[in-house]
Design a protein around this motif. Structure first.
Motif, PDB file in Angstrom:
ATOM      1  N   GLU A   1      54.181  44.591  42.892  1.00 21.95           N
ATOM      2  CA  GLU A   1      55.471  44.202  42.316  1.00 21.95           C
ATOM      3  C   GLU A   1      55.575  42.689  42.308  1.00 21.95           C
ATOM      4  N   SER A   2      56.082  42.158  41.184  1.00 20.09           N
ATOM      5  CA  SER A   2      56.217  40.721  41.006  1.00 20.09           C
ATOM      6  C   SER A   2      57.681  40.320  41.109  1.00 20.09           C
ATOM      7  N   ASP A   3      57.944  39.167  41.706  1.00 17.74           N
ATOM      8  CA  ASP A   3      59.309  38.657  41.789  1.00 17.74           C
ATOM      9  C   ASP A   3      59.822  38.211  40.428  1.00 17.74           C
ATOM     10  N   THR A   4      58.887  37.869  39.529  1.00 13.81           N
ATOM     11  CA  THR A   4      59.255  37.372  38.195  1.00 13.81           C
ATOM     12  C   THR A   4      58.748  38.357  37.159  1.00 13.81           C
ATOM     13  N   ALA A   5      59.599  38.628  36.182  1.00 10.31           N
ATOM     14  CA  ALA A   5      59.188  39.532  35.105  1.00 10.31           C
ATOM     15  C   ALA A   5      58.071  38.897  34.296  1.00 10.31           C
ATOM     16  N   PHE A   6      57.086  39.674  33.918  1.00 15.87           N
ATOM     17  CA  PHE A   6      55.961  39.175  33.135  1.00 15.87           C
ATOM     18  C   PHE A   6      55.950  39.885  31.785  1.00 15.87           C
ATOM     19  N   SER A   7      55.342  39.224  30.839  1.00 15.45           N
ATOM     20  CA  SER A   7      55.244  39.810  29.496  1.00 15.45           C
ATOM     21  C   SER A   7      53.795  40.097  29.124  1.00 15.45           C
ATOM     22  N   GLN A   8      52.850  39.406  29.760  1.00 14.53           N
ATOM     23  CA  GLN A   8      51.434  39.620  29.471  1.00 14.53           C
ATOM     24  C   GLN A   8      50.646  39.684  30.786  1.00 14.53           C
ATOM     25  N   LEU A   9      49.615  40.541  30.794  1.00 10.94           N
ATOM     26  CA  LEU A   9      48.690  40.583  31.921  1.00 10.94           C
ATOM     27  C   LEU A   9      47.311  40.944  31.389  1.00 10.94           C
ATOM     28  N   SER A  10      46.292  40.466  32.051  1.00  8.62           N
ATOM     29  CA  SER A  10      44.912  40.737  31.642  1.00  8.62           C
ATOM     30  C   SER A  10      44.022  40.818  32.869  1.00  8.62           C
ATOM     31  N   VAL A  11      42.930  41.581  32.762  1.00 12.72           N
ATOM     32  CA  VAL A  11      41.962  41.721  33.841  1.00 12.72           C
ATOM     33  C   VAL A  11      40.610  41.249  33.326  1.00 12.72           C
ATOM     34  N   ALA A  12      39.885  40.517  34.153  1.00 15.52           N
ATOM     35  CA  ALA A  12      38.622  39.923  33.707  1.00 15.52           C
ATOM     36  C   ALA A  12      37.551  40.978  33.474  1.00 15.52           C
TER      37      ALA A  12
ATOM     38  N   THR B   1      58.116  44.380  36.079  1.00 13.95           N
ATOM     39  CA  THR B   1      57.748  43.714  37.343  1.00 13.95           C
ATOM     40  C   THR B   1      56.779  44.528  38.188  1.00 13.95           C
ATOM     41  N   SER B   2      56.328  45.710  37.739  1.00 13.32           N
ATOM     42  CA  SER B   2      55.442  46.565  38.520  1.00 13.32           C
ATOM     43  C   SER B   2      54.121  46.784  37.797  1.00 13.32           C
ATOM     44  N   ILE B   3      53.032  46.753  38.568  1.00 15.17           N
ATOM     45  CA  ILE B   3      51.678  46.915  38.017  1.00 15.17           C
ATOM     46  C   ILE B   3      50.952  47.962  38.856  1.00 15.17           C
ATOM     47  N   TYR B   4      50.238  48.852  38.188  1.00 11.34           N
ATOM     48  CA  TYR B   4      49.457  49.916  38.821  1.00 11.34           C
ATOM     49  C   TYR B   4      47.978  49.535  38.725  1.00 11.34           C
ATOM     50  N   ILE B   5      47.306  49.408  39.897  1.00  8.91           N
ATOM     51  CA  ILE B   5      45.900  48.969  39.949  1.00  8.91           C
ATOM     52  C   ILE B   5      45.065  50.104  40.538  1.00  8.91           C
ATOM     53  N   LEU B   6      44.032  50.530  39.818  1.00  6.16           N
ATOM     54  CA  LEU B   6      43.138  51.611  40.238  1.00  6.16           C
ATOM     55  C   LEU B   6      41.714  51.061  40.393  1.00  6.16           C
ATOM     56  N   GLY B   7      41.120  51.207  41.596  1.00  2.00           N
ATOM     57  CA  GLY B   7      39.744  50.766  41.820  1.00  2.00           C
ATOM     58  C   GLY B   7      38.742  51.713  41.189  1.00  2.00           C
ATOM     59  N   LYS B   8      37.791  51.161  40.437  1.00  2.00           N
ATOM     60  CA  LYS B   8      36.827  51.992  39.728  1.00  2.00           C
ATOM     61  C   LYS B   8      35.415  51.857  40.295  1.00  2.00           C
ATOM     62  N   SER B   9      34.982  50.623  40.594  1.00  2.00           N
ATOM     63  CA  SER B   9      33.630  50.408  41.136  1.00  2.00           C
ATOM     64  C   SER B   9      33.656  49.177  42.031  1.00  2.00           C
ATOM     65  N   PRO B  10      32.756  49.108  43.047  1.00  2.00           N
ATOM     66  CA  PRO B  10      32.767  47.960  43.958  1.00  2.00           C
ATOM     67  C   PRO B  10      32.518  46.652  43.221  1.00  2.00           C
ATOM     68  N   GLY B  11      33.245  45.629  43.599  1.00  4.31           N
ATOM     69  CA  GLY B  11      33.102  44.308  42.995  1.00  4.31           C
ATOM     70  C   GLY B  11      34.387  43.512  43.087  1.00  4.31           C
TER      71      GLY B  11
ATOM     72  N   THR C   1      37.226  41.048  40.647  1.00  2.00           N
ATOM     73  CA  THR C   1      37.692  40.635  39.329  1.00  2.00           C
ATOM     74  C   THR C   1      39.028  39.907  39.498  1.00  2.00           C
ATOM     75  N   THR C   2      39.540  39.360  38.407  1.00  6.07           N
ATOM     76  CA  THR C   2      40.763  38.549  38.454  1.00  6.07           C
ATOM     77  C   THR C   2      41.811  39.141  37.525  1.00  6.07           C
ATOM     78  N   LEU C   3      43.045  39.264  38.048  1.00  5.89           N
ATOM     79  CA  LEU C   3      44.197  39.710  37.268  1.00  5.89           C
ATOM     80  C   LEU C   3      45.105  38.513  37.017  1.00  5.89           C
ATOM     81  N   THR C   4      45.471  38.270  35.741  1.00  7.85           N
ATOM     82  CA  THR C   4      46.301  37.124  35.353  1.00  7.85           C
ATOM     83  C   THR C   4      47.636  37.617  34.813  1.00  7.85           C
ATOM     84  N   LEU C   5      48.748  37.013  35.301  1.00  4.66           N
ATOM     85  CA  LEU C   5      50.100  37.347  34.854  1.00  4.66           C
ATOM     86  C   LEU C   5      50.718  36.153  34.137  1.00  4.66           C
ATOM     87  N   LEU C   6      51.343  36.412  32.946  1.00 10.18           N
ATOM     88  CA  LEU C   6      52.000  35.374  32.152  1.00 10.18           C
ATOM     89  C   LEU C   6      53.431  35.805  31.865  1.00 10.18           C
ATOM     90  N   ASP C   7      54.367  34.815  31.774  1.00  9.20           N
ATOM     91  CA  ASP C   7      55.748  35.139  31.438  1.00  9.20           C
ATOM     92  C   ASP C   7      55.927  35.154  29.932  1.00  9.20           C
TER      93      ASP C   7
END
Length: 474
Positions: A52-63, A76-86, A88-94
């Motif tokens: 959960e983010s304190d600030t509302a976001f409009s865009q997000l991306s995963v590397a 303000t809520s994001i669901y993250i599911l692990g798929k394989s060991p490693g 990566t980077t998640l970016t949030l934009l307003d």
């Protein structure tokens, strides 16, 4: 088509809601704030977390979507599911395209079940389990080598070929092996033979024999088996021989009886002691090396064969004071009764060797008789003059008989002990109690040495040694 799409979307939303409820119940809801430029989130494979983010976001991306799958639940809520060991980077934009934060998502193997199984199987061991990329790292201290192997084998079930073992074994890991070789040899030999000679006038023989075998030509040396006596006065010089000679008119007669019984006993005892650390091999040799010439391609070289008391062993402390031993123990000596000659006139002797190789398990201070040999050899031999040797009583003069019996018994006993080092002055040596004699003691009293008294340090008593200890010959 629209109804079908709505139906599928509803199912996806329901599934996400269920997992979101599970994640919230488990406390896996993570908070991120705009003030932080970068954060770290750890996710297990096939597990999910909600962020959960304190600030509302409009865009997000995963590397790298192959490592983690990301879905939005709300502004303000994001669901993250692990798929394989490693990683990566998640970016949030307003809404204005301004960066809110970067989240470092680290996906590791799920070791929750592995930890539970490890605690069930080894409840009393303090083993720490960590993940490293797509592998498992085991660290801590356990009580035995067998438990180390068990933990690593269990880890291979969850991460095949990717288990790093940093476990150490606690307690005493140095083993002293005490081996006792005890051998008794007994031998008995008995022999009975006779020689008879009878001659007439002018030295013409009529009857003669040597050890029950007639010889041609009258020769007292043949009669008495080469003793070199003068006929008819027989003077035997060998053990167990009795000679009688007399002359009656023109007839000379000589009689030689040989009866011998010999008994012998040999006692052999060796007690080598050797110390090695758990998992390492050690060897011991007390004896020498015998030169053996070897001819090869016209060139003669010398090779040396060791003989004496040999000991090789490898101890492994598997659990507490339980010790696994791989042992090779042998006693060898030069056998002077067997000789091999080469063309160059070089003669070498054979070897007698008693050897035992085995693997056993026993606890500190326990003993095993790992080898025992009882050998009983018997042989007899009888030579006689045909017909005459079969005559009762008198046939003994025309008969030669002997028998030999040899018995040997060998026992090898091993006893391991867990030991720790002590101060150098706490160990007794054979030379500790020997005092060099003074000139008056040596020349006037004839003393070559004296045994003094040396007080043993208190450190020895802390080793739980019972009975005699050290290497001191009285």
């Amino acid at each position: 088509m629209r109804l079908s799409s709505y139906f599928r979307a509803g199912l996806v939303g329901l599934a996400i809601a269920v997992q979101l409820g599970q994640a919230a119940a488990a406390g896996d809801v993570l908070k991120i704030s705009e003030s932080s430029s970068s954060q770290v989130i750890k996710v297990a494979v096939n597990r999910a977390v909600v962020m959960e983010s304190d600030t509302a976001f409009s865009q997000l991306s995963v590397a790298n979507p192959a490592i983690a799958d990301i879905s939005t639940l709300s502004a303000t809520s994001i669901y993250i599911l692990g798929k394989s060991p490693g990683r990566t980077t998640l970016t949030l934009l307003d809404a204005a395209g301004k960066l809110i934060t970067n989240v470092d998502v680290r996906v590791a193997p799920d070791i929750t079940e592995f930890k539970e199984r490890l605690h069930e199987i080894l409840p009393n061991e303090k083993i720490e389990v960590r993940t490293a990329n797509d592998g498992i790292v085991l660290s801590g201290q356990v009580s035995g080598e067998r438990k180390v192997n068990l933990a690593v084998e269990l880890g291979e079930r969850y991460a095949p070929g990717r288990v790093t073992n940093l476990l150490t074994v606690g307690g005493t890991q140095q083993v002293m092996l005490k081996v006792r070789f005890a051998e008794m040899q007994r031998s008995v030999e008995k022999s009975l033979s006779s020689s008879l000679g009878l001659t007439g006038a002018a030295g013409t023989p009529s009857v003669q024999g040597g050890s029950g075998s007639y010889t041609g030509g009258f020769n007292p040396a043949d009669l008495t088996d080469g003793l070199g006596t003068t006929f008819p006065t027989v003077k035997p010089t060998s053990l167990g021989s009795l000679g009688i000679g007399f002359t009656a008119g023109g007839i000379q007669m000589a009689l030689l009886l040989q009866a011998l019984e010999s008994k012998g006993m040999v006692r052999t005892l060796a007690e080598p002691n050797l110390v090695a650390i758990s998992g390492q091999s050690a060897s011991f040799l007390a004896g020498g090396e015998y030169p053996i010439p070897v001819s090869e391609g016209g060139t003669t070289t010398v090779q040396y064969k060791p003989f004496g008391v040999e000991l090789k062993f490898k101890p492994v402390v598997v659990d507490g004071n339980l010790i696994n031993l791989t042992i090779n123990a042998s006693v060898s000596s030069i056998d002077s009764t067997v000789t091999v000659s080469q063309n160059g006139g070089i003669s070498v002797n054979a070897f007698k060797r008693r050897e035992a190789t085995t693997v056993i398990e026993l606890r500190d201070g326990q003993s095993f008789a790992i080898a025992g040999l009882l050998q009983d050899d018997f042989s007899d031999l009888a030579n006689q003059v045909p017909w005459l040797g079969d005559v009762p009583i008198l046939g003994t003069m025309f008969r030669s008989s002997s028998f030999k019996r040899r018995q040997s018994e060998l026992v090898i006993i091993v006893t391991p002990h867990l030991v720790t080092p002590v101060k150098s002055d706490a160990l007794a040596l054979p030379t500790d109690r020997v005092q060099i004699p003074s000139e008056s003691q040596f020349f006037l009293m004839g003393k070559t040495g004296a045994h003094g008294r040396k007080k043993m340090p208190a450190d020895v008593s802390t080793q739980d040694v019972k009975g005699p200890y050290g290497y001191v010959m009285e």
